[in-house]
Design a protein around this motif. Sequence first.
Motif, PDB file in Angstrom:
ATOM      1  N   ALA A   1       1.740   8.819   6.569  1.00 47.55           N
ATOM      2  CA  ALA A   1       0.929   8.402   7.725  1.00 47.55           C
ATOM      3  C   ALA A   1      -0.507   8.885   7.561  1.00 47.55           C
ATOM      4  N   ASP A   2      -0.660  10.142   7.156  1.00 47.08           N
ATOM      5  CA  ASP A   2      -2.008  10.693   6.964  1.00 47.08           C
ATOM      6  C   ASP A   2      -2.731   9.975   5.829  1.00 47.08           C
ATOM      7  N   ARG A   3      -2.049   9.797   4.720  1.00 46.99           N
ATOM      8  CA  ARG A   3      -2.669   9.187   3.535  1.00 46.99           C
ATOM      9  C   ARG A   3      -3.096   7.749   3.790  1.00 46.99           C
ATOM     10  N   LEU A   4      -2.269   6.991   4.531  1.00 47.97           N
ATOM     11  CA  LEU A   4      -2.552   5.577   4.775  1.00 47.97           C
ATOM     12  C   LEU A   4      -3.319   5.345   6.072  1.00 47.97           C
ATOM     13  N   HIS A   5      -3.605   6.430   6.790  1.00 43.13           N
ATOM     14  CA  HIS A   5      -4.326   6.333   8.070  1.00 43.13           C
ATOM     15  C   HIS A   5      -3.590   5.410   9.037  1.00 43.13           C
ATOM     16  N   LEU A   6      -2.262   5.612   9.120  1.00 38.21           N
ATOM     17  CA  LEU A   6      -1.429   4.845  10.031  1.00 38.21           C
ATOM     18  C   LEU A   6      -0.732   5.798  10.990  1.00 38.21           C
ATOM     19  N   ALA A   7      -0.404   5.283  12.161  1.00 35.37           N
ATOM     20  CA  ALA A   7       0.318   6.093  13.144  1.00 35.37           C
ATOM     21  C   ALA A   7       1.731   6.380  12.634  1.00 35.37           C
ATOM     22  N   ARG A   8       2.262   7.526  13.009  1.00 39.26           N
ATOM     23  CA  ARG A   8       3.605   7.902  12.562  1.00 39.26           C
ATOM     24  C   ARG A   8       4.668   6.880  12.980  1.00 39.26           C
ATOM     25  N   PRO A   9       4.605   6.322  14.198  1.00 36.48           N
ATOM     26  CA  PRO A   9       5.600   5.291  14.543  1.00 36.48           C
ATOM     27  C   PRO A   9       5.500   4.055  13.636  1.00 36.48           C
ATOM     28  N   THR A  10       4.285   3.713  13.209  1.00 41.78           N
ATOM     29  CA  THR A  10       4.102   2.588  12.289  1.00 41.78           C
ATOM     30  C   THR A  10       4.774   2.895  10.960  1.00 41.78           C
ATOM     31  N   ILE A  11       4.588   4.108  10.461  1.00 41.26           N
ATOM     32  CA  ILE A  11       5.236   4.524   9.211  1.00 41.26           C
ATOM     33  C   ILE A  11       6.751   4.497   9.388  1.00 41.26           C
ATOM     34  N   SER A  12       7.251   4.980  10.509  1.00 42.17           N
ATOM     35  CA  SER A  12       8.698   4.970  10.752  1.00 42.17           C
ATOM     36  C   SER A  12       9.250   3.552  10.694  1.00 42.17           C
TER      37      SER A  12
ATOM     38  N   GLU B   1       0.828  -1.208   0.000  1.00 41.10           N
ATOM     39  CA  GLU B   1       0.000   0.000   0.000  1.00 41.10           C
ATOM     40  C   GLU B   1       0.864   1.261   0.000  1.00 41.10           C
ATOM     41  N   LEU B   2       1.929   1.260   0.800  1.00 36.54           N
ATOM     42  CA  LEU B   2       2.812   2.406   0.856  1.00 36.54           C
ATOM     43  C   LEU B   2       3.489   2.621  -0.502  1.00 36.54           C
ATOM     44  N   LEU B   3       3.955   1.541  -1.119  1.00 37.99           N
ATOM     45  CA  LEU B   3       4.574   1.654  -2.442  1.00 37.99           C
ATOM     46  C   LEU B   3       3.573   2.168  -3.479  1.00 37.99           C
ATOM     47  N   ARG B   4       2.337   1.735  -3.356  1.00 34.73           N
ATOM     48  CA  ARG B   4       1.318   2.191  -4.306  1.00 34.73           C
ATOM     49  C   ARG B   4       1.121   3.708  -4.208  1.00 34.73           C
ATOM     50  N   VAL B   5       1.098   4.237  -2.996  1.00 27.49           N
ATOM     51  CA  VAL B   5       0.962   5.691  -2.816  1.00 27.49           C
ATOM     52  C   VAL B   5       2.155   6.406  -3.454  1.00 27.49           C
ATOM     53  N   LEU B   6       3.363   5.895  -3.208  1.00 29.09           N
ATOM     54  CA  LEU B   6       4.546   6.538  -3.772  1.00 29.09           C
ATOM     55  C   LEU B   6       4.561   6.433  -5.292  1.00 29.09           C
ATOM     56  N   ALA B   7       4.132   5.293  -5.825  1.00 24.50           N
ATOM     57  CA  ALA B   7       4.095   5.115  -7.282  1.00 24.50           C
ATOM     58  C   ALA B   7       3.059   6.046  -7.911  1.00 24.50           C
ATOM     59  N   ASP B   8       1.910   6.194  -7.265  1.00 24.21           N
ATOM     60  CA  ASP B   8       0.824   7.006  -7.825  1.00 24.21           C
ATOM     61  C   ASP B   8       1.053   8.507  -7.652  1.00 24.21           C
ATOM     62  N   ASP B   9       1.592   8.900  -6.495  1.00 23.19           N
ATOM     63  CA  ASP B   9       1.649  10.324  -6.147  1.00 23.19           C
ATOM     64  C   ASP B   9       3.053  10.897  -6.066  1.00 23.19           C
ATOM     65  N   GLY B  10       4.075  10.064  -6.205  1.00 22.83           N
ATOM     66  CA  GLY B  10       5.449  10.554  -6.123  1.00 22.83           C
ATOM     67  C   GLY B  10       5.918  10.683  -4.686  1.00 22.83           C
ATOM     68  N   PRO B  11       7.099  11.277  -4.507  1.00 23.50           N
ATOM     69  CA  PRO B  11       7.691  11.381  -3.164  1.00 23.50           C
ATOM     70  C   PRO B  11       6.754  12.046  -2.162  1.00 23.50           C
ATOM     71  N   GLN B  12       6.819  11.546  -0.945  1.00 19.69           N
ATOM     72  CA  GLN B  12       5.968  12.028   0.146  1.00 19.69           C
ATOM     73  C   GLN B  12       6.811  12.167   1.405  1.00 19.69           C
ATOM     74  N   SER B  13       6.353  12.989   2.308  1.00 18.12           N
ATOM     75  CA  SER B  13       6.978  13.050   3.630  1.00 18.12           C
ATOM     76  C   SER B  13       6.450  11.876   4.455  1.00 18.12           C
ATOM     77  N   PRO B  14       7.201  11.442   5.464  1.00 15.02           N
ATOM     78  CA  PRO B  14       6.673  10.381   6.333  1.00 15.02           C
ATOM     79  C   PRO B  14       5.330  10.743   6.967  1.00 15.02           C
ATOM     80  N   SER B  15       5.173  12.001   7.389  1.00 12.26           N
ATOM     81  CA  SER B  15       3.888  12.388   7.994  1.00 12.26           C
ATOM     82  C   SER B  15       2.775  12.385   6.944  1.00 12.26           C
ATOM     83  N   GLY B  16       3.094  12.762   5.711  1.00  6.00           N
ATOM     84  CA  GLY B  16       2.112  12.694   4.632  1.00  6.00           C
ATOM     85  C   GLY B  16       1.683  11.267   4.355  1.00  6.00           C
TER      86      GLY B  16
END
Length: 149
Positions: free
Chosen positions: A61-72, A44-59
Motif C-alpha cells: 500500500a505504501d509503495r504503490l500509494h494506495l489505500a490499504r482496503p484497495t490493496i486488500s 503494477e503490484l506484480l511489478r513491485v513483487l517481481a522487482d523487490d520480492g515478497p512484501q507485506s500488504p501494508s508495504g
Amino acid sequence: MTSPTSGAPLARRLGPLLGPLRRTVLRRSRDLAALPDLPEAQVELLRVLADDGPQSPSGLADRLHLARPTISNLLRTMTSAGLVDRSPGAGRAVAVSATGHALELLRRYDAASARTLERALGHLDAGDRAALAAALPALDRLLAALGDD
C-alpha cells in the motif's frame, strides 16, 4: 506571453496524454501477446513483487500509494486468480509474493509492451524519437517529484 514549456501550459498538455498513452500500450500489449485482461493496478503490484520480492500488504500500500482496503481487494482478487500467494511472515505479518504464473505473465507483458512501443516508434521520424529519448531523464525526475508530493 506564457511559454508552452512553462508549468501550467505544459501540465495541461502532458496530463491528458499520460492516461491514454499508458492504457493504449497496455491494451495493445495484451492483444499482441494474448494476455489476460489484467488491470493496470495488478500489473503494477506484480511489478513491485517481481522487482523487490515478497512484501507485506501494508508495504505494498505504501509503495504503490494506495489505500490499504484497495490493496486488500486487489490481493483477494489476485489470490483467487492464482497471481499471488500469501504466507506467514514475522509475528502476525503476512508476506505476499508473486506466483510463477504471474511472473510469466509479467515477462510476456513486458516483451509485448516493448514490441508494441518499438513498432509505434518506428512510425515516428528520427527527430521525434530523439526528442522522446532526450525526455526520458526528465520523465524519471517528474515521476520522482510526483512521489515527493
